[in-house]
Design a protein around this motif. Structure first.
Motif, PDB file in Angstrom:
ATOM      1  N   LEU A 166       0.831  -1.206   0.000  1.00 15.13           N
ATOM      2  CA  LEU A 166       0.000   0.000   0.000  1.00 15.13           C
ATOM      3  C   LEU A 166       0.865   1.255   0.000  1.00 15.13           C
ATOM      4  N   SER A 167       1.925   1.255   0.796  1.00 14.50           N
ATOM      5  CA  SER A 167       2.834   2.401   0.823  1.00 14.50           C
ATOM      6  C   SER A 167       3.473   2.609  -0.545  1.00 14.50           C
ATOM      7  N   LEU A 168       3.903   1.527  -1.174  1.00 10.02           N
ATOM      8  CA  LEU A 168       4.512   1.645  -2.500  1.00 10.02           C
ATOM      9  C   LEU A 168       3.514   2.216  -3.491  1.00 10.02           C
ATOM     10  N   TRP A 169       2.290   1.746  -3.442  1.00 10.76           N
ATOM     11  CA  TRP A 169       1.262   2.260  -4.352  1.00 10.76           C
ATOM     12  C   TRP A 169       1.072   3.762  -4.150  1.00 10.76           C
ATOM     13  N   LYS A 170       1.053   4.191  -2.901  1.00 11.92           N
ATOM     14  CA  LYS A 170       0.892   5.619  -2.609  1.00 11.92           C
ATOM     15  C   LYS A 170       2.102   6.422  -3.084  1.00 11.92           C
ATOM     16  N   TRP A 171       3.309   5.856  -2.923  1.00 16.04           N
ATOM     17  CA  TRP A 171       4.503   6.539  -3.410  1.00 16.04           C
ATOM     18  C   TRP A 171       4.449   6.683  -4.923  1.00 16.04           C
ATOM     19  N   GLU A 172       4.128   5.579  -5.618  1.00 14.68           N
ATOM     20  CA  GLU A 172       4.105   5.600  -7.085  1.00 14.68           C
ATOM     21  C   GLU A 172       3.016   6.506  -7.638  1.00 14.68           C
ATOM     22  N   SER A 173       1.892   6.591  -6.935  1.00 17.72           N
ATOM     23  CA  SER A 173       0.791   7.427  -7.426  1.00 17.72           C
ATOM     24  C   SER A 173       1.008   8.896  -7.102  1.00 17.72           C
ATOM     25  N   GLY A 174       2.021   9.204  -6.305  1.00 21.84           N
ATOM     26  CA  GLY A 174       2.310  10.586  -5.961  1.00 21.84           C
ATOM     27  C   GLY A 174       1.456  11.126  -4.826  1.00 21.84           C
ATOM     28  N   GLN A 175       0.666  10.260  -4.199  1.00 24.34           N
ATOM     29  CA  GLN A 175      -0.179  10.705  -3.095  1.00 24.34           C
ATOM     30  C   GLN A 175       0.653  11.045  -1.865  1.00 24.34           C
ATOM     31  N   VAL A 176       1.757  10.319  -1.691  1.00 24.94           N
ATOM     32  CA  VAL A 176       2.612  10.480  -0.522  1.00 24.94           C
ATOM     33  C   VAL A 176       4.053  10.391  -0.981  1.00 24.94           C
ATOM     34  N   THR A 177       4.923  11.145  -0.321  1.00 24.35           N
ATOM     35  CA  THR A 177       6.352  10.990  -0.573  1.00 24.35           C
ATOM     36  C   THR A 177       6.963  10.301   0.638  1.00 24.35           C
ATOM     37  N   PRO A 178       8.046   9.565   0.446  1.00 26.32           N
ATOM     38  CA  PRO A 178       8.646   8.839   1.564  1.00 26.32           C
ATOM     39  C   PRO A 178       9.145   9.779   2.650  1.00 26.32           C
ATOM     40  N   ARG A 179       9.079   9.286   3.865  1.00 26.68           N
ATOM     41  CA  ARG A 179       9.659  10.037   4.981  1.00 26.68           C
ATOM     42  C   ARG A 179      11.168  10.074   4.805  1.00 26.68           C
ATOM     43  N   ALA A 180      11.786  11.024   5.462  1.00 21.70           N
ATOM     44  CA  ALA A 180      13.242  11.172   5.360  1.00 21.70           C
ATOM     45  C   ALA A 180      13.963   9.889   5.760  1.00 21.70           C
ATOM     46  N   SER A 181      13.411   9.173   6.744  1.00 24.08           N
ATOM     47  CA  SER A 181      14.046   7.936   7.201  1.00 24.08           C
ATOM     48  C   SER A 181      13.996   6.831   6.142  1.00 24.08           C
ATOM     49  N   MET A 182      13.098   6.927   5.191  1.00 24.03           N
ATOM     50  CA  MET A 182      12.958   5.913   4.145  1.00 24.03           C
ATOM     51  C   MET A 182      13.707   6.269   2.854  1.00 24.03           C
ATOM     52  N   LEU A 183      14.182   7.490   2.754  1.00 24.30           N
ATOM     53  CA  LEU A 183      14.813   7.924   1.505  1.00 24.30           C
ATOM     54  C   LEU A 183      16.086   7.151   1.171  1.00 24.30           C
ATOM     55  N   GLU A 184      16.880   6.776   2.157  1.00 28.00           N
ATOM     56  CA  GLU A 184      18.102   6.031   1.860  1.00 28.00           C
ATOM     57  C   GLU A 184      17.778   4.692   1.208  1.00 28.00           C
ATOM     58  N   ARG A 185      16.708   4.031   1.664  1.00 34.95           N
ATOM     59  CA  ARG A 185      16.291   2.771   1.022  1.00 34.95           C
ATOM     60  C   ARG A 185      15.889   3.020  -0.424  1.00 34.95           C
ATOM     61  N   TYR A 186      15.152   4.109  -0.642  1.00 36.28           N
ATOM     62  CA  TYR A 186      14.728   4.477  -2.003  1.00 36.28           C
ATOM     63  C   TYR A 186      15.950   4.708  -2.891  1.00 36.28           C
ATOM     64  N   PHE A 187      16.909   5.514  -2.401  1.00 37.37           N
ATOM     65  CA  PHE A 187      18.099   5.811  -3.201  1.00 37.37           C
ATOM     66  C   PHE A 187      18.915   4.547  -3.468  1.00 37.37           C
ATOM     67  N   ALA A 188      19.004   3.667  -2.480  1.00 44.49           N
ATOM     68  CA  ALA A 188      19.735   2.411  -2.665  1.00 44.49           C
ATOM     69  C   ALA A 188      19.067   1.552  -3.732  1.00 44.49           C
ATOM     70  N   ALA A 189      17.745   1.445  -3.669  1.00 42.94           N
ATOM     71  CA  ALA A 189      17.008   0.643  -4.656  1.00 42.94           C
ATOM     72  C   ALA A 189      17.137   1.244  -6.054  1.00 42.94           C
ATOM     73  N   MET A 190      17.132   2.559  -6.144  1.00 43.65           N
ATOM     74  CA  MET A 190      17.220   3.213  -7.451  1.00 43.65           C
ATOM     75  C   MET A 190      18.592   3.005  -8.099  1.00 43.65           C
TER      76      MET A 190
END
Length: 88
Positions: free
Chosen positions: A50-74
């Motif tokens: 559900l969180s991923l769906w919200k991130w992809e749809s632009g409804q929510v952006t990741p919290r600062a604590s989650m950004l490192e995981r996002y950058f690592a995955a990217m």
């Protein structure tokens, strides 16, 4: 719903002068390039589907604590990402 800034200003240590930022369209494009479902990408990021769906749809952006995981995955390639998924 919590509103968060579209751009997170953090310095990218690998490329001085460039700022890293979250982008919903790039996240979805990366997931498709890796050949993953939303559930698989969510596992890679350590979040719920559900969180991923919200991130992809632009409804929510990741919290600062989650950004490192996002950058690592990217920055992962297909083989590396699938190894992480299979290990979990």
């Amino acid at each position: 719903m919590r509103a968060a800034p579209a751009v997170v200003e953090q310095m990218d240590m690998e490329r001085p002068g460039r700022k890293r930022s979250f982008n919903a369209d790039r996240l979805k494009a990366k997931r498709l390039a890796l050949g993953m479902s939303q559930a698989q990408m969510a596992r890679l990021l350590g979040i719920s589907s559900l969180s991923l769906w919200k991130w992809e749809s632009g409804q929510v952006t990741p919290r600062a604590s989650m950004l490192e995981r996002y950058f690592a995955a990217m920055s992962m390639g297909k083989r590396e990402a699938w190894k992480v998924i299979e290990a979990n």
